[in-house]
Design an enzyme around this catalytic site. Structure first.
Site, PDB file in Angstrom:
ATOM      1  N   HIS A   1       0.817  -1.223   0.000  1.00 38.04           N
ATOM      2  CA  HIS A   1       0.000   0.000   0.000  1.00 38.04           C
ATOM      3  C   HIS A   1       0.851   1.273   0.000  1.00 38.04           C
ATOM      4  O   HIS A   1       0.703   2.119  -0.895  1.00 38.04           O
ATOM      5  CB  HIS A   1      -0.973  -0.004   1.177  1.00 38.04           C
ATOM      6  CG  HIS A   1      -1.712   1.279   1.355  1.00 38.04           C
ATOM      7  ND1 HIS A   1      -2.665   1.723   0.456  1.00 38.04           N
ATOM      8  CD2 HIS A   1      -1.619   2.252   2.310  1.00 38.04           C
ATOM      9  CE1 HIS A   1      -3.134   2.894   0.861  1.00 38.04           C
ATOM     10  NE2 HIS A   1      -2.505   3.235   1.985  1.00 38.04           N
TER      11      HIS A   1
ATOM     12  N   ASP B   1      -3.326   8.332  -1.225  1.00 36.38           N
ATOM     13  CA  ASP B   1      -3.747   7.216  -0.369  1.00 36.38           C
ATOM     14  C   ASP B   1      -5.192   6.825  -0.654  1.00 36.38           C
ATOM     15  O   ASP B   1      -5.523   5.650  -0.792  1.00 36.38           O
ATOM     16  CB  ASP B   1      -3.574   7.633   1.095  1.00 36.38           C
ATOM     17  CG  ASP B   1      -4.192   6.630   2.056  1.00 36.38           C
ATOM     18  OD1 ASP B   1      -3.549   5.609   2.331  1.00 36.38           O
ATOM     19  OD2 ASP B   1      -5.328   6.869   2.518  1.00 36.38           O
TER      20      ASP B   1
ATOM     21  N   GLU C   1       1.293   5.414  12.702  1.00 34.58           N
ATOM     22  CA  GLU C   1      -0.073   5.044  13.093  1.00 34.58           C
ATOM     23  C   GLU C   1      -0.220   3.545  13.332  1.00 34.58           C
ATOM     24  O   GLU C   1      -0.896   3.128  14.270  1.00 34.58           O
ATOM     25  CB  GLU C   1      -1.063   5.481  12.006  1.00 34.58           C
ATOM     26  CG  GLU C   1      -2.509   5.135  12.335  1.00 34.58           C
ATOM     27  CD  GLU C   1      -3.456   5.494  11.187  1.00 34.58           C
ATOM     28  OE1 GLU C   1      -4.674   5.377  11.391  1.00 34.58           O
ATOM     29  OE2 GLU C   1      -2.976   5.875  10.118  1.00 34.58           O
ATOM     30  N   ASP C   2       0.432   2.721  12.490  1.00 37.89           N
ATOM     31  CA  ASP C   2       0.140   1.286  12.481  1.00 37.89           C
ATOM     32  C   ASP C   2       1.284   0.396  12.962  1.00 37.89           C
ATOM     33  O   ASP C   2       1.145  -0.825  12.964  1.00 37.89           O
ATOM     34  CB  ASP C   2      -0.242   0.844  11.064  1.00 37.89           C
ATOM     35  CG  ASP C   2      -1.569   1.442  10.625  1.00 37.89           C
ATOM     36  OD1 ASP C   2      -2.343   1.861  11.503  1.00 37.89           O
ATOM     37  OD2 ASP C   2      -1.820   1.511   9.408  1.00 37.89           O
TER      38      ASP C   2
ATOM     39  N   HIS D   1       4.162   6.917   5.656  1.00 39.25           N
ATOM     40  CA  HIS D   1       2.985   7.618   6.175  1.00 39.25           C
ATOM     41  C   HIS D   1       2.120   6.778   7.106  1.00 39.25           C
ATOM     42  O   HIS D   1       1.336   7.323   7.881  1.00 39.25           O
ATOM     43  CB  HIS D   1       2.145   8.168   5.007  1.00 39.25           C
ATOM     44  CG  HIS D   1       1.289   7.158   4.306  1.00 39.25           C
ATOM     45  ND1 HIS D   1       1.734   6.416   3.237  1.00 39.25           N
ATOM     46  CD2 HIS D   1       0.004   6.782   4.499  1.00 39.25           C
ATOM     47  CE1 HIS D   1       0.766   5.630   2.800  1.00 39.25           C
ATOM     48  NE2 HIS D   1      -0.309   5.827   3.559  1.00 39.25           N
TER      49      HIS D   1
END
Length: 719
Positions: free
Chosen positions: A100, A189, A128-129, A124
């Site tokens: 991704h 995105d 967050e992940d 990016h």
């Protein structure tokens, strides 16, 4: 974003057959190659330090096409960190999650994004992940990359359907406004997630598609990223309107659509031949319409013919060449003047520049033509993505023959470009969010602006231009040009004629805003009924909330007629030359109130008196048609006189007091005054004045015109 991970080949994507589809087809092949390379990388370890991992080689290739001298080592380090941190994570389609961020980075690389944007794009999702922290990103890649990653992380936390949406979106725009590359990454995105939406439940597909339609597609339009905007439109179209989409797909795949290739190619060859003969170096290309564009054309025109399925694109080197091409086309073909638009002289709010025209070939086929330079084309396709870093004093290195995306932008005194990544609409957006009294006001105003799909260009009296949404009024123009100073706007001239602030503006109008000199005046609550733009609505609302006494005044209540009178008998001395008779009394006519040194004509009236009219008074012609005989009259030696003046003004508090003060300062006395009830915010004042010296009349009229709000003063002109 892992929650939105899906099958990489959706039915909508597979059906699209235009240029964007070929790009997406290549992306699908790359995506499968990325997946294989990522899986191998997970077991075989990182690539040697002196070369790029195979999975990122296609990104490097696209990046080098735009920036041949770019340093790729930072991309390698970013990929290694992203791949290792996402290792073990998979999308719903079963592919490694690293595919991704790689796909998003490829989209941006193909649009010409600079190295820092691509680095942040690869990273990016890490904060967050994964276990990667923002401080770690900052240490390894610097403050700029960390800022972008942090901004995208904040954007990703938005739940577009939540009750907190307005405030969250507003905070996101604060981060985006400082560096628009945050929004560039977000748009890429969303495009990749829309491409891979197939395994989602239908209701979730519809929810994501609606948000994309209502918020992200208009943002892409306003940021000038047409390449992303058109593909997003087609993907949303396929999900939300499957029947219309299938009809359009069949039309493009049918005889009319397939035949368009030959028709457009023939038109392109004719245009190219004309330009070669004129010795104009140009590339003439065929640009097929995307699905939504074909659908709109069918609704507008009915049955579509060959050239209706695409446009011709003419690319030249210099701005002047664009107009040379236009001249040749309009000379050698029959132009459709109604289709001509000049977005070079008056660029659109999102930096878009082109000449638009349409020509009819000898066989009757009509082809739309876009004419632009290579630089304009790059900006038209990639918008703010092509403009690079807002903090750099020079753009990234480019090929010697490549167009400089910073060309044409103003430069500040210290040599830096004056915010090249903030086109007019985005700059206004940031002003709105700063001045909005609350998040809901900002959100509602933003939604209203995003809903506008057409823009008009109006010309300012000082030679500049304003880009406004269709339906905008003089109120909107005032705030677009003057900001908060528009609170004191009294009216406008549209195409040279006085007009109320509620007047709607049309494309190509010239508008001059008339502002009060004092700073204490403010907008009326009624202005909100005429404001269409967020800039105007937010500024008016904020002022009214800060001045509640003005906000709760009754709107536009008719004022009673006001009259004041004084008994004055002195008038300029008049004489009537009557043959052999005694002097008759002579008085100036009330319809035109002549004063020295006006040329005058007299007529006898009932009772034996004589009235003197200005020679140009309409009553003079009326008297003569009725058979009245003129009586010679002349001025005596006395200089004092009585005159009636009419002042046209825009209504505001204290206007009557200011006018009477100006009259008194000029040495005149008020005999009577009448103020008519306001009409469309305009007020008409009629004054009968006594002057000691008729020669002072021009000075008196100038003094009255200088009163703020007064736009004209004249003498009465008869019955």
């Amino acid at each position: 974003m892992s929650a939105e991970a899906t099958n990489p080949v959706s039915a909508a994507e597979a059906a699209i057959t235009d240029t964007g589809v070929r790009r997406r087809g290549r992306a699908r092949l790359d995506l499968r190659r990325i997946g294989r390379a990522a899986l191998l990388g997970a077991t075989a370890g990182p690539a040697p330090r002196d070369r790029l991992p195979d999975a990122i080689s296609h990104v490097a290739e696209a990046h080098r096409a735009h920036h041949p001298d770019a340093d790729l080592s930072v991309l390698r380090r970013a990929y290694v960190l992203a791949e290792s941190s996402h290792r073990g994570q998979f999308r719903k389609s079963g592919e490694p999650y690293i595919t991704h961020p790689l796909a998003v980075t490829l989209i941006l690389a193909e649009l010409g994004a600079e190295t820092t944007t691509l680095t942040a794009s690869l990273l990016h999702d890490t904060v967050e992940d994964t276990e990667v922290t923002l401080d770690q990103v900052r240490r390894e890649f610097g403050d700029e990359v960390a800022y972008l990653v942090d901004g995208v992380t904040k954007v990703e936390k938005i739940d577009y359907g939540a009750a907190a949406e307005p405030e969250t979106f507003r905070k996101m725009l604060v981060a985006t406004g400082d560096d628009v590359r945050v929004m560039s990454i977000k748009l890429a995105d969303r495009l990749h997630n829309m491409r891979t939406l197939g395994v989602m439940r239908p209701e979730k597909q519809a929810r994501i598609a609606k948000v994309t339609r209502d918020v992200l597609i208009p943002l892409a339009e306003r940021l000038g990223v047409q390449a992303l905007k058109t593909e997003l439109e087609d993907l949303v179209f396929a999900i939300l309107h499957p029947e219309e989409y299938e009809t359009t797909r069949a039309l493009i795949a049918g005889p009319a659509g397939t035949g368009s290739t030959d028709a457009l190619a023939a038109a392109a060859e004719q245009v190219a031949a004309v330009l070669r003969e004129a010795d104009i170096a140009a590339d003439v290309l065929v640009r097929p319409r995307h699905f939504v564009s074909v659908h709109r054309a069918r609704l507008k025109r009915g049955e579509l013919r060959g050239c209706d399925f695409g446009r011709l694109l003419v690319l030249v080197a210099e701005d002047a060449d664009c107009y040379a091409v236009l001249g040749e086309l309009h000379t050698c073909f029959t132009p459709l003047i109604s289709e001509f638009k000049d977005f070079i002289a008056a660029p659109k709010f999102n930096l878009y520049q082109s000449l638009h025209t349409a020509i009819a070939a000898p066989d009757g086929a009509v082809a739309e033509v876009l004419i632009r330079t290579h630089r304009m084309h790059k900006v038209a396709e990639a918008g703010v993505v092509a403009l690079g870093s807002p903090h750099a004093t020079t753009p990234d290195s480019t090929a010697p023959d490549a167009a400089d995306p910073s060309e044409g932008f103003e430069t500040a005194g210290d040599g830096e470009r004056t915010d090249p990544t903030r086109p007019g609409w985005l700059a206004r957006l940031l002003d709105w969010q700063q001045s909005a009294p609350d998040a809901d006001t900002f959100w509602n105003s933003l939604h209203a602006d995003l809903a506008e799909d057409r823009e008009i260009t109006v010309f300012r009296a000082d030679g500049g231009t304003l880009g406004l949404p269709a339906g905008a009024t003089c109120v909107d123009a005032a705030y677009a040009q003057h900001g908060e100073a528009a609170h004191g706007c009294l009216g406008a001239r549209v195409n040279g004629r006085l007009a109320p602030l509620s007047t709607p503006l049309s494309d190509g109008d010239t508008v001059q805003l008339l502002l009060a000199q004092d700073t204490g005046s403010g907008p009326s609550p009624a202005w909100l009924d005429h404001a269409r733009t967020p800039a105007a609505r937010i500024a008016i609302t904020a002022w009214l909330q800060a001045h509640p006494e003005a906000a709760h005044q009754p709107a536009a209540a008719p004022r009673p007629q006001l009259s004041v009178a004084a008994d004055r008998n002195s008038r300029a001395e008049l004489h009537a030359d009557l043959d052999g008779g005694p002097p008759a009394p002579v008085r100036p006519a009330g319809c035109c109130t002549p004063v020295p040194p006006d040329e005058i004509t007299g007529f006898r009236v009932r009772g034996g008196a004589v009235t003197a009219h200005r020679t140009g008074c309409p009553a003079v012609d009326t008297m003569r048609r009725l058979g009245r005989t003129a009586v010679p009259v002349r001025w005596g030696d006395a200089a004092h006189c009585r005159v009636t003046l009419v002042a046209e003004s825009f209504g505001r508090p204290g206007l009557l007091a200011d006018l009477t003060e100006a009259i008194a300062t000029a040495g005149a006395e008020v005999v009577s005054a009448t103020v008519e009830p306001p009409n469309e915010q305009r007020v008409r004042h009629t004054y009968t004045l006594e002057l000691l010296d008729a020669a002072e009349l021009p000075r008196l009229m100038r003094a009255m015109r200088d009163v703020p709000g007064v736009y004209d003063v004249g003498r009465t002109h008869g019955l």
